[in-house]
Design an enzyme around this catalytic site. Structure first.
Site, short mmCIF file in Angstrom:
data_model
loop_
_atom_site.label_atom_id
_atom_site.label_comp_id
_atom_site.label_asym_id
_atom_site.label_seq_id
_atom_site.Cartn_x
_atom_site.Cartn_y
_atom_site.Cartn_z
N HIS A 1 0.86 -1.18 0.00
CA HIS A 1 0.00 0.00 0.00
C HIS A 1 0.90 1.24 0.00
CE1 HIS A 1 -3.51 2.47 0.80
NE2 HIS A 1 -2.82 3.06 1.75
N LEU B 1 -9.68 -3.53 4.95
CA LEU B 1 -8.94 -2.88 3.86
C LEU B 1 -7.66 -2.21 4.38
CD1 LEU B 1 -9.07 -2.14 0.82
CD2 LEU B 1 -10.03 0.07 1.54
N ASP B 2 -6.52 -2.54 3.73
CA ASP B 2 -5.24 -1.88 4.06
C ASP B 2 -4.94 -1.97 5.56
OD1 ASP B 2 -6.12 0.70 1.70
OD2 ASP B 2 -5.08 -1.22 1.39
C1 GRF Z 1 1.28 1.23 -6.63
O1 GRF Z 1 1.26 2.55 -6.13
C2 GRF Z 1 1.00 0.29 -5.50
O2 GRF Z 1 1.39 0.81 -4.25
C3 GRF Z 1 -0.48 0.16 -5.52
O3 GRF Z 1 -0.80 0.11 -6.90
C4 GRF Z 1 0.09 1.03 -7.58
C5 GRF Z 1 0.47 0.50 -8.95
O4 GRF Z 1 1.24 -0.62 -8.77
N1 GRF Z 1 -0.88 -1.04 -4.82
P1 GRF Z 1 1.84 -1.47 -10.03
O5 GRF Z 1 2.72 -0.53 -10.83
O6 GRF Z 1 0.66 -1.93 -10.86
O7 GRF Z 1 2.60 -2.56 -9.39
#
Ligand code: GRF
Length: 198
Positions: free
Chosen positions: A111, A146-147
């Protein structure tokens, strides 16, 4: 001991999935066995295929709001791949407590904030609006909340004068690509001591 079998769930570009997949080599205690997206146009699918990692698409839209039915298909794909650990990496669907209970202790998420601050979306803009001087990302065991869940790692970055949500997100994303692989290497070896970067 045979390497732990890791499934990575994505919804978009999959940059965290690429970092995780590329880290699982040599004496790393895990290997990627599946990259699964909830939509066919997730850019990460091509990156996985080019690495020879099996991919699957379980589109959530035909299920409308029947989350359980969607998760039945999700579980079938995970079982077919023999997944033992699930890494949520930019996966934008909320999973039901029932699904999370089944994967309790074996499912991770990243996250883009220093949890417990800024759960939910738009974390970078919210951190800027709050005048934070530092920000970052967290890897945690995913639960039905969530999170939320036991923190397995955090990486901090400075908020710089003139930062926009985009410039801050880019700085955090670079740290995500270091943090998630470091956490997975420990977690797959059965070590739940948290990783802190820098
Ligand atoms: C990132 O900011 C991650 O923290 C969040 O989704 C965003 C995109 O991630 N979970 P990615 O480039 O698809 O891995």
């Amino acid at each position: 001991m045979s390497p732990r079998r890791v499934a990575i769930l994505i919804s978009g570009g999959g940059s965290n999935m690429v970092a995780l997949a590329d880290s699982m080599t040599g004496d790393h205690p895990a290997r990627p066995v599946l990259v699964l997206a909830n939509n066919a146009d997730a850019g990460g699918l091509a990156h996985a295929a080019s690495r020879g990692i099996p991919t699957a698409i379980v589109d959530h839209r035909p299920f409308r709001n029947d989350r359980q039915a969607f998760e039945v298909e999700l579980q079938k794909a995970l079982d077919a791949a023999g997944a033992e650990i699930v890494c949520l990496a930019g996966f934008m669907r909320i999973l039901t407590p029932g699904f999370m209970a089944r994967w309790q202790g074996r499912i991770l998420n990243i996250h883009p904030s220093l949890l417990p601050k800024y759960r939910g979306l738009h974390t970078h803009q919210r951190a800027l609006d709050a005048g934070e001087t530092e920000h970052g990302c967290t890897v945690h065991e995913a639960t039905g909340e969530l999170d939320d869940g036991p923190i397995l790692g955090q990486a901090r970055v400075p908020v710089l004068p003139g930062d926009t949500a985009e410039s801050l997100a880019a700085r955090v994303l670079k740290m995500e690509h270091r943090l998630y692989p470091a956490v997975l290497a420990r977690f797959a070896a059965g070590d739940r001591r948290p990783v802190f970067l820098p």
